[in-house]
Design a protein around this motif. Structure first.
Motif, PDB file in Angstrom:
ATOM      1  N   SER A 283     -37.005  38.835  25.010  1.00 12.57           N
ATOM      2  CA  SER A 283     -35.659  38.335  24.693  1.00 12.57           C
ATOM      3  C   SER A 283     -35.128  39.114  23.508  1.00 12.57           C
ATOM      4  CB  SER A 283     -35.705  36.873  24.267  1.00 12.57           C
ATOM      5  OG  SER A 283     -36.187  36.089  25.298  1.00 12.57           O
ATOM      6  N   PHE A 284     -33.824  39.209  23.418  1.00 14.54           N
ATOM      7  CA  PHE A 284     -33.182  39.743  22.215  1.00 14.54           C
ATOM      8  C   PHE A 284     -32.381  38.623  21.577  1.00 14.54           C
ATOM      9  CE2 PHE A 284     -33.613  43.719  24.708  1.00 14.54           C
ATOM     10  CZ  PHE A 284     -34.332  44.466  23.791  1.00 14.54           C
ATOM     11  N   GLN A 285     -32.424  38.583  20.250  1.00 12.91           N
ATOM     12  CA  GLN A 285     -31.621  37.591  19.521  1.00 12.91           C
ATOM     13  C   GLN A 285     -30.171  38.043  19.525  1.00 12.91           C
ATOM     14  OE1 GLN A 285     -33.012  35.311  16.676  1.00 12.91           O
ATOM     15  NE2 GLN A 285     -34.869  35.265  17.916  1.00 12.91           N
TER      16      GLN A 285
ATOM     17  N   ASP B   1     -30.417  33.214  22.206  1.00 11.14           N
ATOM     18  CA  ASP B   1     -31.438  34.132  22.717  1.00 11.14           C
ATOM     19  C   ASP B   1     -31.017  34.660  24.076  1.00 11.14           C
ATOM     20  OD1 ASP B   1     -33.233  34.328  20.751  1.00 11.14           O
ATOM     21  OD2 ASP B   1     -34.914  33.444  21.869  1.00 11.14           O
ATOM     22  N   ASN B   2     -31.146  35.981  24.254  1.00  8.25           N
ATOM     23  CA  ASN B   2     -30.789  36.604  25.527  1.00  8.25           C
ATOM     24  C   ASN B   2     -32.087  37.045  26.203  1.00  8.25           C
ATOM     25  OD1 ASN B   2     -29.603  38.015  27.575  1.00  8.25           O
ATOM     26  ND2 ASN B   2     -28.917  39.727  26.279  1.00  8.25           N
ATOM     27  N   SER B   3     -32.478  36.331  27.238  1.00  6.53           N
ATOM     28  CA  SER B   3     -33.737  36.644  27.926  1.00  6.53           C
ATOM     29  C   SER B   3     -33.500  37.811  28.875  1.00  6.53           C
ATOM     30  CB  SER B   3     -34.175  35.391  28.691  1.00  6.53           C
ATOM     31  OG  SER B   3     -35.349  35.676  29.383  1.00  6.53           O
ATOM     32  N   VAL B   4     -34.131  38.953  28.574  1.00  7.45           N
ATOM     33  CA  VAL B   4     -33.830  40.199  29.308  1.00  7.45           C
ATOM     34  C   VAL B   4     -34.901  40.524  30.352  1.00  7.45           C
ATOM     35  CG1 VAL B   4     -33.522  42.694  29.011  1.00  7.45           C
ATOM     36  CG2 VAL B   4     -32.439  41.121  27.435  1.00  7.45           C
ATOM     37  N   LEU B   5     -36.161  40.241  30.036  1.00  8.11           N
ATOM     38  CA  LEU B   5     -37.236  40.440  31.027  1.00  8.11           C
ATOM     39  C   LEU B   5     -37.936  39.112  31.244  1.00  8.11           C
ATOM     40  CD1 LEU B   5     -38.827  43.799  29.760  1.00  8.11           C
ATOM     41  CD2 LEU B   5     -37.076  43.491  31.518  1.00  8.11           C
TER      42      LEU B   5
ATOM     43  N   GLY C 277     -31.611  48.857  40.196  1.00 11.55           N
ATOM     44  CA  GLY C 277     -31.077  47.604  39.665  1.00 11.55           C
ATOM     45  C   GLY C 277     -29.749  47.838  38.977  1.00 11.55           C
ATOM     46  N   ALA C 278     -28.940  46.791  38.917  1.00  9.76           N
ATOM     47  CA  ALA C 278     -27.600  46.897  38.351  1.00  9.76           C
ATOM     48  C   ALA C 278     -27.663  47.178  36.852  1.00  9.76           C
ATOM     49  CB  ALA C 278     -26.843  45.584  38.597  1.00  9.76           C
ATOM     50  N   SER C 279     -26.561  47.681  36.311  1.00  9.50           N
ATOM     51  CA  SER C 279     -26.450  47.919  34.874  1.00  9.50           C
ATOM     52  C   SER C 279     -26.679  46.604  34.115  1.00  9.50           C
ATOM     53  CB  SER C 279     -25.054  48.473  34.593  1.00  9.50           C
ATOM     54  OG  SER C 279     -24.910  48.680  33.227  1.00  9.50           O
ATOM     55  N   GLY C 280     -27.494  46.672  33.071  1.00  9.25           N
ATOM     56  CA  GLY C 280     -27.745  45.487  32.253  1.00  9.25           C
ATOM     57  C   GLY C 280     -28.848  44.591  32.794  1.00  9.25           C
ATOM     58  N   SER C 281     -29.506  45.003  33.885  1.00 14.09           N
ATOM     59  CA  SER C 281     -30.523  44.119  34.483  1.00 14.09           C
ATOM     60  C   SER C 281     -31.868  44.181  33.749  1.00 14.09           C
ATOM     61  CB  SER C 281     -30.710  44.443  35.969  1.00 14.09           C
ATOM     62  OG  SER C 281     -31.110  45.783  36.143  1.00 14.09           O
ATOM     63  N   GLY C 282     -32.032  45.164  32.817  1.00  8.33           N
ATOM     64  CA  GLY C 282     -33.258  45.198  32.011  1.00  8.33           C
ATOM     65  C   GLY C 282     -34.160  46.388  32.269  1.00  8.33           C
ATOM     66  N   LYS C 283     -33.695  47.376  33.034  1.00  6.42           N
ATOM     67  CA  LYS C 283     -34.558  48.504  33.424  1.00  6.42           C
ATOM     68  C   LYS C 283     -35.021  49.333  32.220  1.00  6.42           C
ATOM     69  CE  LYS C 283     -31.355  50.317  36.025  1.00  6.42           C
ATOM     70  NZ  LYS C 283     -30.229  49.408  35.647  1.00  6.42           N
ATOM     71  N   SER C 284     -34.065  49.707  31.358  1.00  4.14           N
ATOM     72  CA  SER C 284     -34.445  50.549  30.205  1.00  4.14           C
ATOM     73  C   SER C 284     -35.295  49.763  29.213  1.00  4.14           C
ATOM     74  CB  SER C 284     -33.201  51.099  29.499  1.00  4.14           C
ATOM     75  OG  SER C 284     -32.510  51.966  30.351  1.00  4.14           O
ATOM     76  N   THR C 285     -35.024  48.468  29.097  1.00  2.00           N
ATOM     77  CA  THR C 285     -35.851  47.628  28.214  1.00  2.00           C
ATOM     78  C   THR C 285     -37.299  47.640  28.710  1.00  2.00           C
ATOM     79  OG1 THR C 285     -33.926  46.236  27.819  1.00  2.00           O
ATOM     80  CG2 THR C 285     -36.073  45.302  27.251  1.00  2.00           C
ATOM     81  N   LEU C 286     -37.473  47.513  30.013  1.00  2.00           N
ATOM     82  CA  LEU C 286     -38.827  47.553  30.582  1.00  2.00           C
ATOM     83  C   LEU C 286     -39.472  48.916  30.317  1.00  2.00           C
ATOM     84  CD1 LEU C 286     -41.122  46.376  32.290  1.00  2.00           C
ATOM     85  CD2 LEU C 286     -39.905  47.175  34.334  1.00  2.00           C
TER      86      LEU C 286
ATOM     87  N   THR D 247     -33.414  54.498  38.431  1.00  2.00           N
ATOM     88  CA  THR D 247     -32.278  55.183  39.047  1.00  2.00           C
ATOM     89  C   THR D 247     -31.294  54.197  39.658  1.00  2.00           C
ATOM     90  OG1 THR D 247     -31.667  56.881  40.655  1.00  2.00           O
ATOM     91  CG2 THR D 247     -33.508  55.464  41.270  1.00  2.00           C
ATOM     92  N   HIS D 248     -30.029  54.653  39.739  1.00  2.00           N
ATOM     93  CA  HIS D 248     -29.042  53.919  40.524  1.00  2.00           C
ATOM     94  C   HIS D 248     -28.878  54.583  41.892  1.00  2.00           C
ATOM     95  CE1 HIS D 248     -27.473  52.629  36.479  1.00  2.00           C
ATOM     96  NE2 HIS D 248     -27.468  51.497  37.142  1.00  2.00           N
ATOM     97  N   ASP D 249     -29.565  55.720  42.076  1.00  2.00           N
ATOM     98  CA  ASP D 249     -29.281  56.591  43.213  1.00  2.00           C
ATOM     99  C   ASP D 249     -30.323  56.363  44.320  1.00  2.00           C
ATOM    100  OD1 ASP D 249     -28.967  58.692  44.959  1.00  2.00           O
ATOM    101  OD2 ASP D 249     -28.709  60.204  43.398  1.00  2.00           O
TER     102      ASP D 249
HETATM  103  N1  LIG Z   1     -31.679  46.041  21.051  1.00  2.00           N
HETATM  104  C1  LIG Z   1     -31.016  45.134  21.773  1.00  2.00           C
HETATM  105  N2  LIG Z   1     -30.474  44.037  21.200  1.00  2.00           N
HETATM  106  C2  LIG Z   1     -29.823  43.100  21.919  1.00  2.00           C
HETATM  107  N3  LIG Z   1     -29.665  43.163  23.261  1.00  2.00           N
HETATM  108  C3  LIG Z   1     -30.186  44.230  23.888  1.00  2.00           C
HETATM  109  C4  LIG Z   1     -30.880  45.264  23.198  1.00  2.00           C
HETATM  110  N4  LIG Z   1     -31.295  46.194  24.115  1.00  2.00           N
HETATM  111  C5  LIG Z   1     -30.858  45.758  25.307  1.00  2.00           C
HETATM  112  N5  LIG Z   1     -30.197  44.577  25.177  1.00  2.00           N
HETATM  113  C6  LIG Z   1     -29.608  43.795  26.272  1.00  2.00           C
HETATM  114  O1  LIG Z   1     -30.551  43.733  27.311  1.00  2.00           O
HETATM  115  C7  LIG Z   1     -29.906  43.784  28.576  1.00  2.00           C
HETATM  116  C8  LIG Z   1     -30.588  44.849  29.434  1.00  2.00           C
HETATM  117  O2  LIG Z   1     -30.349  46.130  28.871  1.00  2.00           O
HETATM  118  P1  LIG Z   1     -31.003  47.448  29.488  1.00  2.00           P
HETATM  119  O3  LIG Z   1     -30.583  48.586  28.632  1.00  2.00           O
HETATM  120  O4  LIG Z   1     -32.451  47.222  29.673  1.00  2.00           O
HETATM  121  O5  LIG Z   1     -30.278  47.499  30.919  1.00  2.00           O
HETATM  122  P2  LIG Z   1     -30.367  48.578  32.086  1.00  2.00           P
HETATM  123  O6  LIG Z   1     -30.823  47.886  33.314  1.00  2.00           O
HETATM  124  O7  LIG Z   1     -31.160  49.752  31.614  1.00  2.00           O
HETATM  125  O8  LIG Z   1     -28.837  48.988  32.269  1.00  2.00           O
HETATM  126  P3  LIG Z   1     -28.160  50.434  32.611  1.00  2.00           P
HETATM  127  O9  LIG Z   1     -28.375  50.634  34.087  1.00  2.00           O
HETATM  128  O10 LIG Z   1     -26.723  50.224  32.273  1.00  2.00           O
HETATM  129  O11 LIG Z   1     -28.815  51.471  31.763  1.00  2.00           O
HETATM  130  C9  LIG Z   1     -28.437  44.053  28.303  1.00  2.00           C
HETATM  131  O12 LIG Z   1     -27.727  42.853  28.491  1.00  2.00           O
HETATM  132  C10 LIG Z   1     -28.395  44.482  26.857  1.00  2.00           C
HETATM  133  O13 LIG Z   1     -27.221  44.025  26.216  1.00  2.00           O
END
Ligand SMILES: Nc1ncnc2c1ncn2[C@@H]1O[C@H](COP(=O)(O)OP(=O)(O)OP(=O)(O)O)[C@@H](O)[C@H]1O
Ligand SMILES: [Mg+2]
Length: 235
Positions: free
Chosen positions: A14-16, A21-25, A42-51, A203-205
């Motif tokens: 989660s990110f604060q 709290d924003n639960s991302v994964l 996965g769609a933009s913002g779904s959490g891929k880069s966080t993972l 990827t989105h592709d």
């Molecule tokens: N450091 C951070 N602090 C707060 N929220 C964050 C942080 N990093 C990511 N998030 C939130 O986590 C969610 C997922 O972000 P992430 O970058 O993992 O998405 P993504 O699937 O890679 O999107 P994209 O396809 O656009 O790159 C988003 O809602 C983003 O706002």
């Protein structure tokens, strides 16, 4: 010992945020075997880069277990994590992330300087080897802005390979490229997979996902495998 190079179980992150709290994964479980080539869609913002940041040891999960090369990463010190990262992981990013005022060869030397196991006398051989592998031996003295986007991404892949990692983590590696250059990058990543590297591509592709053996989908922080039939439909 398993032959899983990556093993995640019940991972949460989660990110604060001022709104709460924003639960991302959410409860991510994933097993990747040595030498697999895998896509995560996965769609933009779904959490891929966080993972990917957690997999690449740039960030840590709140709860759940992560074993990289059969080592529980939560038990390791910051120094051990940096060693593991340098030894095992190469990164490839959408926007290449090359340093603009360094030549190709100088860019490739950067990760070597952080690796105490590689002596300075070995640098030029390493640089020549990875440039040959990506087909850019004649561009060592060029600056990034003297290269095409596809060539810059090939340099970035060379940089990812220079410490001879066994895992390549690629975040939208073809996102800034035209279809012709994207196909060349996928051929290169496919060749590295055939040589035995483990390759994980966000990827989105769908055509990129089609080059991979398996695909997963991230949806609102939940990861699920794309079943054969669904995968065929997507790609
Ligand atoms: N450091 C951070 N602090 C707060 N929220 C964050 C942080 N990093 C990511 N998030 C939130 O986590 C969610 C997922 O972000 P992430 O970058 O993992 O998405 P993504 O699937 O890679 O999107 P994209 O396809 O656009 O790159 C988003 O809602 C983003 O706002
Ligand atoms: Mg992303």
């Amino acid at each position: 010992m398993t032959n899983n190079v990556i093993s995640l179980t019940g991972l949460n992150k989660s990110f604060q945020h001022h709104s709460g709290d924003n639960s991302v994964l959410k409860q991510i479980s994933l097993q990747i075997k040595t030498g697999e080539m895998i896509a995560i869609l996965g769609a933009s913002g779904s959490g891929k880069s966080t993972l990917l940041s957690i997999l690449g040891l740039l960030d840590v999960a709140d709860t759940g277990s992560y074993q990289l090369c059969n080592q529980d990463v939560s038990a390791l010190s910051a120094y051990q994590l940096s060693q593991l990262r340098n030894q095992h992981i190469g990164w490839v990013f959408q926007n290449f992330n090359l340093i603009a005022d360094m030549t190709v060869a100088e860019n490739l030397a950067v990760p070597l300087r952080f690796n105490p196991a590689i002596k300075a006398t070995q640098y030029s051989e390493r640089i020549n080897d990875v440039l040959a592998k990506v087909g850019l031996s004649d561009r060592a003295s060029f600056y990034p802005d003297q290269l095409s986007g596809g060539q810059q991404q090939r340099v970035a892949i060379a940089r990812a390979l220079i410490c001879q990692p066994d895992i390549l983590l690629c975040d939208e590696p073809t996102g800034n490229l035209d279809s012709n250059n994207a196909a060349k990058i996928m051929t290169l990543l496919g060749d590295l997979h055939i040589e035995g590297k483990t390759v994980l591509i966000i990827t989105h592709d769908n055509t990129v996902a089609a080059c991979c053996q398996k695909a997963y989908k991230m949806h609102d922080g939940e990861l699920s495998p794309l079943e054969d039939e669904e995968y065929r439909r997507v790609v």
